[in-house]
Design a protein around this motif. Structure first.
Motif, mmCIF file in Angstrom:
data_model
loop_
_atom_site.group_PDB
_atom_site.id
_atom_site.type_symbol
_atom_site.label_atom_id
_atom_site.label_comp_id
_atom_site.label_asym_id
_atom_site.label_seq_id
_atom_site.Cartn_x
_atom_site.Cartn_y
_atom_site.Cartn_z
ATOM 1 N N PHE A 187 30.471 13.158 14.711
ATOM 2 C CA PHE A 187 30.661 12.538 16.167
ATOM 3 C C PHE A 187 32.125 11.986 16.138
ATOM 4 O O PHE A 187 32.646 11.767 15.261
ATOM 5 C CB PHE A 187 29.385 11.685 16.262
ATOM 6 N N VAL A 188 32.560 12.117 17.567
ATOM 7 C CA VAL A 188 33.802 11.555 17.688
ATOM 8 C C VAL A 188 33.541 11.016 19.091
ATOM 9 O O VAL A 188 32.558 11.096 19.856
ATOM 10 C CB VAL A 188 34.915 12.586 17.856
ATOM 11 N N PRO A 189 34.549 9.823 19.520
ATOM 12 C CA PRO A 189 34.528 9.341 20.840
ATOM 13 C C PRO A 189 34.550 10.440 21.875
ATOM 14 O O PRO A 189 35.363 11.470 21.779
ATOM 15 C CB PRO A 189 35.808 8.441 20.924
ATOM 16 N N HIS A 190 33.814 10.122 22.804
ATOM 17 C CA HIS A 190 33.737 11.373 23.947
ATOM 18 C C HIS A 190 35.013 11.417 24.636
ATOM 19 O O HIS A 190 36.037 10.677 24.907
ATOM 20 C CB HIS A 190 32.555 10.827 24.971
ATOM 21 N N PRO A 191 35.359 12.718 24.866
ATOM 22 C CA PRO A 191 36.843 12.992 25.561
ATOM 23 C C PRO A 191 37.109 12.204 26.636
ATOM 24 O O PRO A 191 36.237 12.232 27.459
ATOM 25 C CB PRO A 191 36.735 14.492 25.798
ATOM 26 N N GLY A 192 38.068 11.557 26.712
ATOM 27 C CA GLY A 192 38.499 10.946 28.062
ATOM 28 C C GLY A 192 38.072 9.413 28.030
ATOM 29 O O GLY A 192 38.353 8.677 28.625
ATOM 30 N N PHE A 193 37.248 8.889 26.705
ATOM 31 C CA PHE A 193 36.920 7.441 26.740
ATOM 32 C C PHE A 193 38.092 6.790 26.136
ATOM 33 O O PHE A 193 38.493 7.250 25.013
ATOM 34 C CB PHE A 193 35.580 7.501 25.966
ATOM 35 N N GLY A 194 38.545 5.697 26.762
ATOM 36 C CA GLY A 194 39.585 5.001 26.378
ATOM 37 C C GLY A 194 39.433 3.457 26.259
ATOM 38 O O GLY A 194 40.149 2.568 26.099
ATOM 39 N N ASP A 195 38.185 3.273 27.072
ATOM 40 C CA ASP A 195 37.842 1.765 27.535
ATOM 41 C C ASP A 195 37.184 1.193 26.354
ATOM 42 O O ASP A 195 36.217 0.691 26.520
ATOM 43 C CB ASP A 195 36.957 1.730 28.708
ATOM 44 N N TRP A 196 37.697 0.936 25.075
ATOM 45 C CA TRP A 196 37.164 0.419 24.063
ATOM 46 C C TRP A 196 36.906 -1.122 24.219
ATOM 47 O O TRP A 196 37.838 -1.758 24.929
ATOM 48 C CB TRP A 196 38.263 0.489 22.740
ATOM 49 N N GLY A 197 35.852 -1.714 23.996
ATOM 50 C CA GLY A 197 35.696 -3.336 23.956
ATOM 51 C C GLY A 197 36.377 -3.997 22.943
ATOM 52 O O GLY A 197 37.034 -3.440 22.262
ATOM 53 N N GLN A 198 35.918 -5.240 23.090
ATOM 54 C CA GLN A 198 36.630 -6.246 22.137
ATOM 55 C C GLN A 198 36.267 -6.060 20.686
ATOM 56 O O GLN A 198 36.730 -6.427 19.711
ATOM 57 C CB GLN A 198 36.456 -7.581 22.809
ATOM 58 N N GLY A 199 34.896 -5.547 20.645
ATOM 59 C CA GLY A 199 34.530 -5.321 19.447
ATOM 60 C C GLY A 199 33.623 -6.608 18.905
ATOM 61 O O GLY A 199 33.647 -7.761 19.792
ATOM 62 N N THR A 200 32.854 -6.487 17.813
ATOM 63 C CA THR A 200 32.214 -7.638 17.293
ATOM 64 C C THR A 200 32.643 -7.749 15.806
ATOM 65 O O THR A 200 32.427 -6.748 15.112
ATOM 66 C CB THR A 200 30.802 -7.752 17.773
ATOM 67 N N GLN A 201 32.969 -8.916 15.527
ATOM 68 C CA GLN A 201 33.465 -8.958 13.973
ATOM 69 C C GLN A 201 32.097 -9.223 12.985
ATOM 70 O O GLN A 201 31.296 -10.027 13.382
ATOM 71 C CB GLN A 201 34.218 -10.214 13.876
ATOM 72 N N VAL A 202 32.085 -8.326 11.973
ATOM 73 C CA VAL A 202 31.186 -8.565 11.079
ATOM 74 C C VAL A 202 31.915 -9.083 9.758
ATOM 75 O O VAL A 202 32.621 -8.291 9.329
ATOM 76 C CB VAL A 202 30.356 -7.166 10.549
#
Length: 125
Positions: free
Chosen positions: A106-121
């Motif tokens: 799987f790969v990020p959906h084409p055109g998706f660029g709105d990555w969030g801040q993430g959550t640290q583990v």
């Protein structure tokens, strides 16, 4: 504009558990497969797990298979990642995104660029 918000990370000892959440707005959530990615310092982002739009199909990277469980609640526009038996090598920032998926990738959906801040583990030994 698509917005993704990840939450649920934290500091845990090896062998412990965490449950991550990913809430999405700005798209019709139930129409998209979704996935979790992670990135450790100095490393490239890697795919962890993904789930089909219906939840009927899931895929796990070998390094989390048997330890992590992905799920989703389309009524809440939310995806989850239950992480058990955590290891220090699971330490990373975790991100979610809509994805395009095949049977074993799987790969990020084409055109998706709105990555969030993430959550640290962070997993301590």
């Amino acid at each position: 504009q698509v917005q993704v918000v990840e939450s649920g990370g934290g500091l845990v000892q090896a062998g412990g558990s965490l449950r991550l959440s990913c809430t999405v707005s700005g798209l019709t959530f139930e129409n998209y497969a979704m996935g979790w990615f992670r990135q450790a310092p100095g490393e490239e982002r890697e795919g962890v797990s993904c789930i089909s739009w219906s939840g009927d199909y899931t895929y796990y990277a070998d390094f989390v298979k048997g330890r992590f469980t992905i799920s989703r609640d389309n009524a809440k526009n939310t995806m989850y990642l239950q992480m058990n038996s955590l290891k220090p090598e699971d330490t990373a920032m975790y991100y979610c995104a809509p994805v395009s998926m095949g049977r074993s990738y799987f790969v990020p959906h084409p055109g998706f660029g709105d990555w969030g801040q993430g959550t640290q583990v962070t997993v301590s030994s």
